[in-house]
Design a protein around this motif. Structure first.
Motif, PDB file in Angstrom:
ATOM      1  N   SER A  76       2.010   0.693 -20.542  1.00  0.00           N
ATOM      2  CA  SER A  76       2.023   1.739 -19.526  1.00  0.00           C
ATOM      3  C   SER A  76       2.671   2.989 -20.108  1.00  0.00           C
ATOM      4  CB  SER A  76       2.805   1.264 -18.297  1.00  0.00           C
ATOM      5  OG  SER A  76       4.119   0.861 -18.675  1.00  0.00           O
ATOM      6  N   VAL A  77       2.412   4.124 -19.508  1.00  0.00           N
ATOM      7  CA  VAL A  77       3.042   5.361 -19.962  1.00  0.00           C
ATOM      8  C   VAL A  77       4.518   5.352 -19.600  1.00  0.00           C
ATOM      9  CG1 VAL A  77       3.075   7.871 -19.742  1.00  0.00           C
ATOM     10  CG2 VAL A  77       0.884   6.648 -19.778  1.00  0.00           C
ATOM     11  N   LYS A  78       4.804   4.973 -18.345  1.00  0.00           N
ATOM     12  CA  LYS A  78       6.191   4.860 -17.910  1.00  0.00           C
ATOM     13  C   LYS A  78       6.664   3.428 -18.136  1.00  0.00           C
ATOM     14  CE  LYS A  78       7.470   7.500 -14.472  1.00  0.00           C
ATOM     15  NZ  LYS A  78       8.011   8.604 -15.280  1.00  0.00           N
ATOM     16  N   LYS A  79       7.734   3.013 -17.482  1.00  0.00           N
ATOM     17  CA  LYS A  79       8.315   1.700 -17.762  1.00  0.00           C
ATOM     18  C   LYS A  79       7.351   0.555 -17.471  1.00  0.00           C
ATOM     19  CE  LYS A  79      12.059  -1.444 -16.507  1.00  0.00           C
ATOM     20  NZ  LYS A  79      11.146  -2.509 -16.032  1.00  0.00           N
ATOM     21  N   ASP A  80       6.636   0.623 -16.342  1.00  0.00           N
ATOM     22  CA  ASP A  80       5.706  -0.460 -16.024  1.00  0.00           C
ATOM     23  C   ASP A  80       4.483   0.110 -15.321  1.00  0.00           C
ATOM     24  OD1 ASP A  80       6.298  -0.205 -13.199  1.00  0.00           O
ATOM     25  OD2 ASP A  80       8.097  -1.408 -13.508  1.00  0.00           O
ATOM     26  N   TRP A  81       3.524  -0.761 -15.027  1.00  0.00           N
ATOM     27  CA  TRP A  81       2.241  -0.315 -14.480  1.00  0.00           C
ATOM     28  C   TRP A  81       2.369   0.210 -13.060  1.00  0.00           C
ATOM     29  CZ3 TRP A  81      -1.293   0.515 -17.934  1.00  0.00           C
ATOM     30  CH2 TRP A  81      -1.236  -0.193 -19.141  1.00  0.00           C
ATOM     31  N   ASN A  82       3.339  -0.308 -12.299  1.00  0.00           N
ATOM     32  CA  ASN A  82       3.513   0.224 -10.957  1.00  0.00           C
ATOM     33  C   ASN A  82       4.088   1.627 -10.985  1.00  0.00           C
ATOM     34  OD1 ASN A  82       5.459   0.071  -8.102  1.00  0.00           O
ATOM     35  ND2 ASN A  82       3.286  -0.374  -7.997  1.00  0.00           N
ATOM     36  N   ASP A  83       4.977   1.918 -11.944  1.00  0.00           N
ATOM     37  CA  ASP A  83       5.481   3.280 -12.111  1.00  0.00           C
ATOM     38  C   ASP A  83       4.332   4.231 -12.427  1.00  0.00           C
ATOM     39  OD1 ASP A  83       8.069   2.593 -11.594  1.00  0.00           O
ATOM     40  OD2 ASP A  83       8.686   2.474 -13.695  1.00  0.00           O
ATOM     41  N   ASP A  84       3.412   3.803 -13.290  1.00  0.00           N
ATOM     42  CA  ASP A  84       2.238   4.621 -13.625  1.00  0.00           C
ATOM     43  C   ASP A  84       1.383   4.850 -12.386  1.00  0.00           C
ATOM     44  OD1 ASP A  84       3.061   4.672 -16.223  1.00  0.00           O
ATOM     45  OD2 ASP A  84       1.228   3.805 -17.067  1.00  0.00           O
ATOM     46  N   MET A 121       0.823  -1.213   0.000  1.00  0.00           N
ATOM     47  CA  MET A 121       0.000   0.000   0.000  1.00  0.00           C
ATOM     48  C   MET A 121       0.859   1.267   0.000  1.00  0.00           C
ATOM     49  SD  MET A 121      -3.055  -1.101   2.638  1.00  0.00           S
ATOM     50  CE  MET A 121      -3.729   0.561   2.659  1.00  0.00           C
ATOM     51  N   GLN A 122       1.855   1.321   0.873  1.00  0.00           N
ATOM     52  CA  GLN A 122       2.626   2.553   1.030  1.00  0.00           C
ATOM     53  C   GLN A 122       3.723   2.709  -0.021  1.00  0.00           C
ATOM     54  OE1 GLN A 122       4.008   2.717   5.111  1.00  0.00           O
ATOM     55  NE2 GLN A 122       1.992   2.130   5.908  1.00  0.00           N
ATOM     56  N   GLU A 123       4.444   1.621  -0.287  1.00  0.00           N
ATOM     57  CA  GLU A 123       5.550   1.693  -1.231  1.00  0.00           C
ATOM     58  C   GLU A 123       5.087   1.513  -2.674  1.00  0.00           C
ATOM     59  OE1 GLU A 123       9.465   2.123  -2.580  1.00  0.00           O
ATOM     60  OE2 GLU A 123       8.603   2.501  -0.587  1.00  0.00           O
ATOM     61  N   ARG A 124       4.140   0.599  -2.869  1.00  0.00           N
ATOM     62  CA  ARG A 124       3.698   0.270  -4.226  1.00  0.00           C
ATOM     63  C   ARG A 124       2.356   0.884  -4.613  1.00  0.00           C
ATOM     64  NH1 ARG A 124       7.606  -1.842  -7.572  1.00  0.00           N
ATOM     65  NH2 ARG A 124       9.013  -3.187  -6.397  1.00  0.00           N
ATOM     66  N   ARG A 125       1.637   1.427  -3.638  1.00  0.00           N
ATOM     67  CA  ARG A 125       0.364   2.125  -3.858  1.00  0.00           C
ATOM     68  C   ARG A 125      -0.756   1.207  -4.351  1.00  0.00           C
ATOM     69  NH1 ARG A 125       1.710   6.041  -0.569  1.00  0.00           N
ATOM     70  NH2 ARG A 125       3.360   7.416  -1.357  1.00  0.00           N
ATOM     71  N   ILE A 126      -0.676  -0.080  -4.022  1.00  0.00           N
ATOM     72  CA  ILE A 126      -1.726  -1.021  -4.410  1.00  0.00           C
ATOM     73  C   ILE A 126      -2.962  -0.802  -3.537  1.00  0.00           C
ATOM     74  CG2 ILE A 126      -2.313  -3.456  -4.752  1.00  0.00           C
ATOM     75  CD1 ILE A 126       0.013  -2.556  -6.463  1.00  0.00           C
ATOM     76  N   ASP A 127      -4.129  -0.856  -4.135  1.00  0.00           N
ATOM     77  CA  ASP A 127      -5.386  -0.671  -3.418  1.00  0.00           C
ATOM     78  C   ASP A 127      -5.566  -1.785  -2.371  1.00  0.00           C
ATOM     79  OD1 ASP A 127      -8.307   0.778  -3.839  1.00  0.00           O
ATOM     80  OD2 ASP A 127      -8.489  -1.299  -3.181  1.00  0.00           O
ATOM     81  N   SER A 128      -5.989  -1.413  -1.170  1.00  0.00           N
ATOM     82  CA  SER A 128      -6.122  -2.388  -0.079  1.00  0.00           C
ATOM     83  C   SER A 128      -7.161  -3.464  -0.390  1.00  0.00           C
ATOM     84  CB  SER A 128      -6.489  -1.678   1.223  1.00  0.00           C
ATOM     85  OG  SER A 128      -7.736  -1.006   1.107  1.00  0.00           O
ATOM     86  N   ASP A 129      -8.218  -3.090  -1.116  1.00  0.00           N
ATOM     87  CA  ASP A 129      -9.239  -4.076  -1.475  1.00  0.00           C
ATOM     88  C   ASP A 129      -8.679  -5.133  -2.422  1.00  0.00           C
ATOM     89  OD1 ASP A 129     -11.122  -2.787   0.065  1.00  0.00           O
ATOM     90  OD2 ASP A 129     -11.976  -1.652  -1.610  1.00  0.00           O
ATOM     91  N   ILE A 130      -7.783  -4.709  -3.296  1.00  0.00           N
ATOM     92  CA  ILE A 130      -7.171  -5.648  -4.232  1.00  0.00           C
ATOM     93  C   ILE A 130      -6.267  -6.623  -3.474  1.00  0.00           C
ATOM     94  CG2 ILE A 130      -5.712  -5.893  -6.269  1.00  0.00           C
ATOM     95  CD1 ILE A 130      -8.391  -4.518  -6.779  1.00  0.00           C
ATOM     96  N   ILE A 131      -5.494  -6.096  -2.531  1.00  0.00           N
ATOM     97  CA  ILE A 131      -4.632  -6.946  -1.706  1.00  0.00           C
ATOM     98  C   ILE A 131      -5.472  -7.967  -0.952  1.00  0.00           C
ATOM     99  CG2 ILE A 131      -2.933  -6.998   0.161  1.00  0.00           C
ATOM    100  CD1 ILE A 131      -2.261  -4.082  -0.559  1.00  0.00           C
ATOM    101  N   SER A 132      -6.546  -7.490  -0.339  1.00  0.00           N
ATOM    102  CA  SER A 132      -7.423  -8.379   0.439  1.00  0.00           C
ATOM    103  C   SER A 132      -8.052  -9.452  -0.437  1.00  0.00           C
ATOM    104  CB  SER A 132      -8.519  -7.567   1.123  1.00  0.00           C
ATOM    105  OG  SER A 132      -7.972  -6.664   2.060  1.00  0.00           O
ATOM    106  N   PHE A 133      -8.433  -9.072  -1.647  1.00  0.00           N
ATOM    107  CA  PHE A 133      -9.058 -10.029  -2.563  1.00  0.00           C
ATOM    108  C   PHE A 133      -8.131 -11.202  -2.822  1.00  0.00           C
ATOM    109  CE2 PHE A 133      -9.765 -11.801  -6.747  1.00  0.00           C
ATOM    110  CZ  PHE A 133     -11.134 -12.012  -6.764  1.00  0.00           C
ATOM    111  N   PHE A 134      -6.870 -10.914  -3.164  1.00  0.00           N
ATOM    112  CA  PHE A 134      -5.934 -11.992  -3.472  1.00  0.00           C
ATOM    113  C   PHE A 134      -5.483 -12.733  -2.213  1.00  0.00           C
ATOM    114  CE2 PHE A 134      -5.791  -9.685  -7.446  1.00  0.00           C
ATOM    115  CZ  PHE A 134      -5.711 -10.715  -8.377  1.00  0.00           C
ATOM    116  N   ALA A 135      -5.488 -12.042  -1.071  1.00  0.00           N
ATOM    117  CA  ALA A 135      -5.164 -12.717   0.192  1.00  0.00           C
ATOM    118  C   ALA A 135      -6.248 -13.741   0.530  1.00  0.00           C
ATOM    119  CB  ALA A 135      -5.027 -11.695   1.314  1.00  0.00           C
ATOM    120  N   HIS A 136      -7.508 -13.340   0.386  1.00  0.00           N
ATOM    121  CA  HIS A 136      -8.619 -14.256   0.650  1.00  0.00           C
ATOM    122  C   HIS A 136      -8.666 -15.379  -0.380  1.00  0.00           C
ATOM    123  CE1 HIS A 136     -10.723 -10.738   2.915  1.00  0.00           C
ATOM    124  NE2 HIS A 136      -9.918 -11.422   3.704  1.00  0.00           N
ATOM    125  N   ASN A 137      -8.098 -15.120  -1.548  1.00  0.00           N
ATOM    126  CA  ASN A 137      -8.050 -16.118  -2.614  1.00  0.00           C
ATOM    127  C   ASN A 137      -6.870 -17.089  -2.446  1.00  0.00           C
ATOM    128  OD1 ASN A 137      -9.362 -16.981  -5.011  1.00  0.00           O
ATOM    129  ND2 ASN A 137      -7.686 -16.171  -6.238  1.00  0.00           N
TER     130      ASN A 137
END
Length: 313
Positions: free
Chosen positions: A301-309, A124-140
């Motif tokens: 992606s606009v930049k090198k990869d999707w996380n950069d975007d 969440m803090q370093e990569r800016r991934i949405d918490s709901d997305i993290i939870s979804f894959f954790a529950h999966n």
């Protein structure tokens, strides 16, 4: 200039099937384990199994002969001579068949931590991934935090819901770590099967999570998502063989030279498969399983990869 030597087919075959790990060790280089493969200690983008190598940074691949020509600037004649021990001070290399490499250790997933605080904080803090997305894959059960190292563990399942591979990413920003868990099968990587005819393809799990975060909308779960763990196509072809309803493939690889090169290679491979044409390293049975029309598109992606975007948003 290399002297021409009329090699026999058997001599070329023997040279090409030289174990690459034994080549590096004979040259004083080190090889490190990376899941079911080996990795060149001096160049982590180069992975190899037996006599076959793949460079994840450039897309270069081939046999032991190609390895010497690519990385040690040898001509074909010199490479074959070296691998057949004609001018290598009598050093004998191991000969390889990939059948030997299939005798792998079983996959044992790292023990789970009691919570996912470090993984949530990192993603969440370093990569800016949405918490709901993290939870979804954790529950999966596709994402969790390891007990001892507190790495993020991305698990790859097959169509029977059996874990077949796992990739670890360190959560300490000052000490980056990434690596496959021993026993992982490279054809199975972090993925999600939603059931639609569309598959989004990425290089790394974090790119996949970043893309979903950027395009988070109602119903994203109905589509399919796959991280290759590189720019090569084995995991993609395996996924397509397991899910014959998929006809739309969206390539979302990195916006760099290796990604662009891989786009072209994968598009050509799928085009050949759709026509039932020969594809290297695929049996006739597998080619027949993969023979269907494909609608392939490229999304960059606009930049090198999707996380950069995502971090720049």
């Amino acid at each position: 200039m290399s002297k021409f030597i009329p090699f026999t087919e058997d001599e070329i075959y023997q040279a090409a099937h030289t174990d690459i790990k034994s080549i590096l060790e004979a040259k004083g280089e080190k090889a490190e384990r990376s899941g079911t493969e080996w990795m060149w200690a001096a160049n982590h983008s180069v992975k190899f199994r037996g006599h076959i190598f793949y460079d994840h940074s450039t897309g270069d691949k081939g046999t032991a002969i190609d390895f010497l020509c690519t990385f040690f600037n040898m001509r074909f004649q010199d490479a074959v001579s070296t691998l057949n021990c004609r001018d290598y001070n009598g050093i004998e290399f191991e000969r390889s068949t990939l059948k030997k490499e299939k005798e792998r250790r079983p996959l044992v997933l790292p023990a789970k931590s009691r919570n996912m605080k470090r993984v949530y904080a990192y993603l969440m803090q370093e990569r800016r991934i949405d918490s709901d997305i993290i939870s979804f894959f954790a529950h999966n059960r596709s994402l969790y935090e390891s007990a001892n190292t507190h790495n993020a563990v991305f698990v790859g399942y097959d169509s029977t819901d059996k874990a077949r591979a796992a990739h670890q990413k360190g959560t300490l920003t000052e000490k980056s770590y990434r690596g496959d868990v021993n026993g992982s099968e490279k054809d199975y990587f972090f993925n999600f099967h939603g059931g639609s005819e569309r598959l989004y393809v990425f290089e790394a799990p974090i790119d996949l999570l970043s893309f979903i975060t950027l395009h988070k909308e109602k119903g994203w779960q109905k589509h399919n998502y796959l991280a290759l763990g590189c720019t090569a196509s084995p995991a993609l072809l395996r996924f397509l063989s397991e899910y014959p309803n998929i006809h739309q493939v969206v390539l979302c690889l990195d916006n760099d030279g290796a990604g662009v090169k891989a786009d072209a290679i994968i598009q050509e491979t799928l085009q050949r498969l759709s026509k039932g044409m020969y594809v290297e390293d695929l049996t006739e049975e597998i080619r027949e399983q993969l023979r269907r029309p494909y609608e392939v598109s490229v999304l960059k992606s606009v930049k090198k990869d999707w996380n950069d975007d995502l971090k720049k948003r």
